[in-house]
Design a protein around this motif. Sequence first.
Motif, PDB file in Angstrom:
ATOM      1  N   GLN A 205       0.964  -1.256   0.087  1.00  0.00           N
ATOM      2  CA  GLN A 205       0.053  -0.053  -0.129  1.00  0.00           C
ATOM      3  C   GLN A 205       0.866   1.228   0.121  1.00  0.00           C
ATOM      4  N   HIS A 206       1.991   1.381   0.759  1.00  0.00           N
ATOM      5  CA  HIS A 206       2.854   2.456   1.023  1.00  0.00           C
ATOM      6  C   HIS A 206       3.528   2.450  -0.302  1.00  0.00           C
ATOM      7  N   LEU A 207       4.136   1.570  -0.968  1.00  0.00           N
ATOM      8  CA  LEU A 207       4.578   1.597  -2.240  1.00  0.00           C
ATOM      9  C   LEU A 207       3.748   2.410  -3.165  1.00  0.00           C
ATOM     10  N   GLY A 208       2.576   1.994  -3.411  1.00  0.00           N
ATOM     11  CA  GLY A 208       1.710   2.659  -4.330  1.00  0.00           C
ATOM     12  C   GLY A 208       1.447   4.103  -4.176  1.00  0.00           C
ATOM     13  N   GLN A 209       1.534   4.639  -2.901  1.00  0.00           N
ATOM     14  CA  GLN A 209       1.379   6.048  -2.667  1.00  0.00           C
ATOM     15  C   GLN A 209       2.831   6.573  -3.031  1.00  0.00           C
ATOM     16  N   LEU A 210       3.749   5.805  -2.530  1.00  0.00           N
ATOM     17  CA  LEU A 210       5.100   6.538  -2.809  1.00  0.00           C
ATOM     18  C   LEU A 210       5.545   6.923  -4.095  1.00  0.00           C
ATOM     19  N   ARG A 211       5.240   5.945  -4.939  1.00  0.00           N
ATOM     20  CA  ARG A 211       5.406   5.970  -6.457  1.00  0.00           C
ATOM     21  C   ARG A 211       4.774   7.370  -7.137  1.00  0.00           C
ATOM     22  N   GLN A 212       3.444   7.605  -6.581  1.00  0.00           N
ATOM     23  CA  GLN A 212       2.634   8.695  -6.976  1.00  0.00           C
ATOM     24  C   GLN A 212       3.176   9.985  -6.526  1.00  0.00           C
ATOM     25  N   GLN A 213       3.801   9.930  -5.224  1.00  0.00           N
ATOM     26  CA  GLN A 213       4.377  10.944  -4.730  1.00  0.00           C
ATOM     27  C   GLN A 213       5.926  11.288  -5.602  1.00  0.00           C
ATOM     28  N   LEU A 214       6.532  10.297  -5.739  1.00  0.00           N
ATOM     29  CA  LEU A 214       7.780  10.676  -6.606  1.00  0.00           C
ATOM     30  C   LEU A 214       7.561  10.821  -7.907  1.00  0.00           C
ATOM     31  N   GLN A 215       6.634  10.651  -8.490  1.00  0.00           N
ATOM     32  CA  GLN A 215       6.330  10.967  -9.773  1.00  0.00           C
ATOM     33  C   GLN A 215       5.944  12.569  -9.742  1.00  0.00           C
ATOM     34  N   GLN A 216       5.051  12.907  -8.767  1.00  0.00           N
ATOM     35  CA  GLN A 216       4.657  14.253  -8.763  1.00  0.00           C
ATOM     36  C   GLN A 216       6.010  15.112  -8.637  1.00  0.00           C
ATOM     37  N   ARG A 217       7.203  14.694  -7.702  1.00  0.00           N
ATOM     38  CA  ARG A 217       8.171  15.454  -7.628  1.00  0.00           C
ATOM     39  C   ARG A 217       9.119  15.618  -8.813  1.00  0.00           C
ATOM     40  N   THR A 218       9.072  14.296  -9.607  1.00  0.00           N
ATOM     41  CA  THR A 218       9.660  14.393 -10.827  1.00  0.00           C
ATOM     42  C   THR A 218       9.067  15.550 -11.672  1.00  0.00           C
ATOM     43  N   SER A 219       7.706  15.653 -11.951  1.00  0.00           N
ATOM     44  CA  SER A 219       7.107  16.473 -12.848  1.00  0.00           C
ATOM     45  C   SER A 219       7.639  17.982 -12.460  1.00  0.00           C
ATOM     46  N   PHE A 220       7.391  18.143 -10.924  1.00  0.00           N
ATOM     47  CA  PHE A 220       7.903  19.587 -10.478  1.00  0.00           C
ATOM     48  C   PHE A 220       9.260  19.903 -10.897  1.00  0.00           C
ATOM     49  N   VAL A 221      10.180  18.958 -10.759  1.00  0.00           N
ATOM     50  CA  VAL A 221      11.720  19.319 -10.948  1.00  0.00           C
ATOM     51  C   VAL A 221      11.752  19.435 -12.716  1.00  0.00           C
ATOM     52  N   GLU A 222      11.070  18.486 -13.223  1.00  0.00           N
ATOM     53  CA  GLU A 222      11.224  18.758 -14.627  1.00  0.00           C
ATOM     54  C   GLU A 222      10.562  20.221 -15.380  1.00  0.00           C
ATOM     55  N   ARG A 223       9.910  20.508 -14.595  1.00  0.00           N
ATOM     56  CA  ARG A 223       9.257  21.855 -15.196  1.00  0.00           C
ATOM     57  C   ARG A 223      10.191  22.815 -14.904  1.00  0.00           C
ATOM     58  N   ILE A 224      11.076  22.836 -13.907  1.00  0.00           N
ATOM     59  CA  ILE A 224      12.111  23.833 -13.406  1.00  0.00           C
ATOM     60  C   ILE A 224      13.187  23.645 -14.451  1.00  0.00           C
ATOM     61  N   LEU A 225      13.461  22.272 -14.686  1.00  0.00           N
ATOM     62  CA  LEU A 225      14.688  22.185 -15.688  1.00  0.00           C
ATOM     63  C   LEU A 225      14.247  22.585 -17.043  1.00  0.00           C
ATOM     64  N   THR A 226      13.305  22.292 -17.496  1.00  0.00           N
ATOM     65  CA  THR A 226      12.876  22.482 -18.986  1.00  0.00           C
ATOM     66  C   THR A 226      12.715  24.455 -18.790  1.00  0.00           C
ATOM     67  N   LYS A 227      12.185  24.765 -18.077  1.00  0.00           N
ATOM     68  CA  LYS A 227      12.121  26.161 -18.028  1.00  0.00           C
ATOM     69  C   LYS A 227      13.677  26.894 -17.902  1.00  0.00           C
ATOM     70  N   ASP A 228      14.565  26.523 -17.203  1.00  0.00           N
ATOM     71  CA  ASP A 228      15.947  27.231 -16.746  1.00  0.00           C
ATOM     72  C   ASP A 228      16.894  26.771 -17.289  1.00  0.00           C
ATOM     73  N   PHE A 229      17.038  25.373 -17.258  1.00  0.00           N
ATOM     74  CA  PHE A 229      18.286  24.628 -17.465  1.00  0.00           C
ATOM     75  C   PHE A 229      18.510  23.975 -19.136  1.00  0.00           C
ATOM     76  N   LYS A 230      17.507  24.422 -19.939  1.00  0.00           N
ATOM     77  CA  LYS A 230      17.583  23.643 -21.328  1.00  0.00           C
ATOM     78  C   LYS A 230      18.678  24.079 -21.929  1.00  0.00           C
ATOM     79  N   GLU A 231      19.326  25.560 -21.893  1.00  0.00           N
ATOM     80  CA  GLU A 231      20.187  26.016 -22.544  1.00  0.00           C
ATOM     81  C   GLU A 231      21.728  25.411 -22.007  1.00  0.00           C
TER      82      GLU A 231
END
Lengths: 474, 474
Positions: free
Chosen positions: B371-397
């Motif tokens: 049960q915990h793993l299911g939730q954890l994977r979701q939370q990690l996935q949300q964190r990935t998206s958050f960081v990816e948005r920052i990277l795409t916005k600021d680190f692309k170059e």
Amino acid sequence: MQWKPKRHSQLSLHSQIVDWMTSLIQQGEWTIGMNLPPQRKLAEMLEVNRSTIIQVLDELKADGLLETKRGGGTFVANNSWNVLLNKSQPNWQKHIQMSIHKPNYHTIQLINEYEQDVSMIRLGTGELSPELLPTNLLEESLQSMTLNARDIGYSEPKGSKKLRMVLSDYLGKQGIHTSPESILIVSGALQALQLISVGLLEQQSIIFQEHPSYLNSIHPFQSAGMQMVSVQSNERLAETLKTLKGKRQSLFYTVPTLHNPTGRIMSVEERHQLLEICSTLQIPIIEDNVYQELLFEESVPALKSFDHSGQVLYLGSVSKTLSPGLRIGWVVAPEPVINRLADIKMQTDYGSSAFSQKIVAHWIETGLYDQHLGQLRQQLQQRTSFVERILTKDFKEVATWDKPKGGFYIWLRFNEPIVNKGLFLKLIKQKVLINPGYIYDPNDMHHIRLSYAYASLAELQEGLAILLSIIKLQ
Amino acid sequence: MQWKPKRHSQLSLHSQIVDWMTSLIQQGEWTIGMNLPPQRKLAEMLEVNRSTIIQVLDELKADGLLETKRGGGTFVANNSWNVLLNKSQPNWQKHIQMSIHKPNYHTIQLINEYEQDVSMIRLGTGELSPELLPTNLLEESLQSMTLNARDIGYSEPKGSKKLRMVLSDYLGKQGIHTSPESILIVSGALQALQLISVGLLEQQSIIFQEHPSYLNSIHPFQSAGMQMVSVQSNERLAETLKTLKGKRQSLFYTVPTLHNPTGRIMSVEERHQLLEICSTLQIPIIEDNVYQELLFEESVPALKSFDHSGQVLYLGSVSKTLSPGLRIGWVVAPEPVINRLADIKMQTDYGSSAFSQKIVAHWIETGLYDQHLGQLRQQLQQRTSFVERILTKDFKEVATWDKPKGGFYIWLRFNEPIVNKGLFLKLIKQKVLINPGYIYDPNDMHHIRLSYAYASLAELQEGLAILLSIIKLQ
């Protein structure tokens, strides 16, 4: 082994066992060269007749999966694998034989193995009896425990700050004044020896030890290539150490309080003398003090409490007093030494269980630990009296011993040199497990380390009776 | 460091600090040759002006207790001890320098040290954020736990039978069929590597590893005298391994699922191929699979699930998923190999925490873990998206990266070779801690292992902004 053949199956017991063994070999769980358990034991484990086992083994030998060696014993055949799949598997036996770490002595492996069998009477075990463990109080303290997310992540390299602060206070009351920065939390005192071995000594260093010594029954230093030298504590000690040490690095391992296995306590004068000799020769001392809290009478100051030059590496633990399952001990040493050991600990297992550390901090801080120790000493003292009464009644003519001053052990000396591996194995057949003296001194055939801490009183009585009857037959 | 001078004392701040440092040297907590913290840090720790510290150090230098070396830094003087008591103390620096185990890389020691500072933003930490740990549920499970006295003694050599039975079921569902007798419980996967290193390899064996590799950031094999060889997985792999191995023993270390540090996932075809190559060459494989349960999409079968010849030593752990503070991992291997590793584990630390083992068995058995793993994977996935948005916005170059498929890491590649120790130290000054690529491959100046698992979202945002601003100044 979990698997057992089914009684009501379409397949015969024999076929089921053949299939099962074949699949163990096929899946690589049983590897080439592996020694099978004896027929009698296999029959017992699988709950079938020995004749069924003999039939199975014969079939698998005929198939080339098993083979018999001279002197008895059935092994997984060298070419079993080719037979099955015409494939090769790693030669694990060779990997094991050529590797670095020494195996445990065979006698100790047998002790570890037979300790799992609850029907054995354990006369040598260096562990508190289940009935002496504060199981209910530990359970209660788990129930009252609040967790903080930061507590259960990877710990600081030196271990939980909270526990180190609690220990700093606790040790201060015993005359050992140390800051939390000079304490390292380890998974029991044995791990401390491992860390010291690879973190503070060049290869071929000399480890001085008492005679006999607990160190002979474990191999943290031997496996790292150190040389073990047993010395007697007499008036020529300084001279002996100087000559043997030469220009090499060295270290002196001692259990000054309730020595394992002899139970001896070093006098205060002897302590000062040892510290001075080692200080002059620049030989650091490991003071293994895990039995300190189990002294029946007044306490003796630790070597570490006289140490003003960072000479002593002090080891403590709750394994002998609270619960070995916690796996918590500590090292006190100069800060750069602790930093070094902590660095290696981080590379070894990233720290000890945060849960265990929390429990120990709670027990020491709240005084639960001290309360428990008071009761434990009383209970151990009652056990001593019980065993001494049996010894006085039945063993007076065959053995001698000293009255224990604390801890777990009576270092029972038989008048005749009868304590050999034969005796050890004979006793196992009678369901009695002993710690023979030869694991602490290879030349000793006179002693056993009798523990009154583990077995129940009834078991102690029965086990000693069996021991006596077998000795009388010798 | 706990001690601080008292504001309202009859002694001046300066005298109090002089006395304190003298006593640390006298008691041997600060040893000869020890490097003192920088003046600025001392002032901060003791909450005094830097000028007070300078005055103190000058006085102790004049007394001969401290000395300055060229290139800066204040040390406990060689003759400090003679000055104080005309006595000698062990030369700990020499003991440390000449000993067997390699120290951690300086960069990693700094990471371990600065991770204790809660004001640091940790962009590289391979650990779940406190907010992702199931702290409350763990607390509840402690409260519901009943203890049995036999549970909390020394454990069986292979670890708690209960936990091994639960794991046997759990792994079976992942296609890894193993009996409890072929499982060893360890204090995290790192300890498994230590045990394998000293228990299954002769000295000078070759450890093949991927390129880059987590193994470069730790030293279990190097400290035991093994030779590390990085190999690329290409069509010449079999040939390369055969040539490099020669007649020596060897071992192939791999993280096939969510590779550390790159996050890569080996395809099923690659897995079969690697297993076949290593099988033909009789090279055992260590499959480090501690990130397996953090795959966002469908699962990939473990190498071990294809292994029918006992070729693969499989490692798992709850450190990346449930709580690193538990210190519980496991090894699955052929039974004689497990017996050997268990024997060494008994000589190393007498087993892992019984309390931790009980908690893990409970979590897996009751399904709390899944049960915990299911939730954890979701939370990690949300964190990935958050960081990816920052990277795409600021680190692309300035950098490139792959979308993570699970786990903790983005293997961020900068276009310019700017990731050196200078950058690492500059970031520390700005309170940002990174894991530079060069700890996984000494020649790599392009990457950092960016972890979206540990820092809070606000910290990730701020930390990345600081990283970007410093890079733009390079």
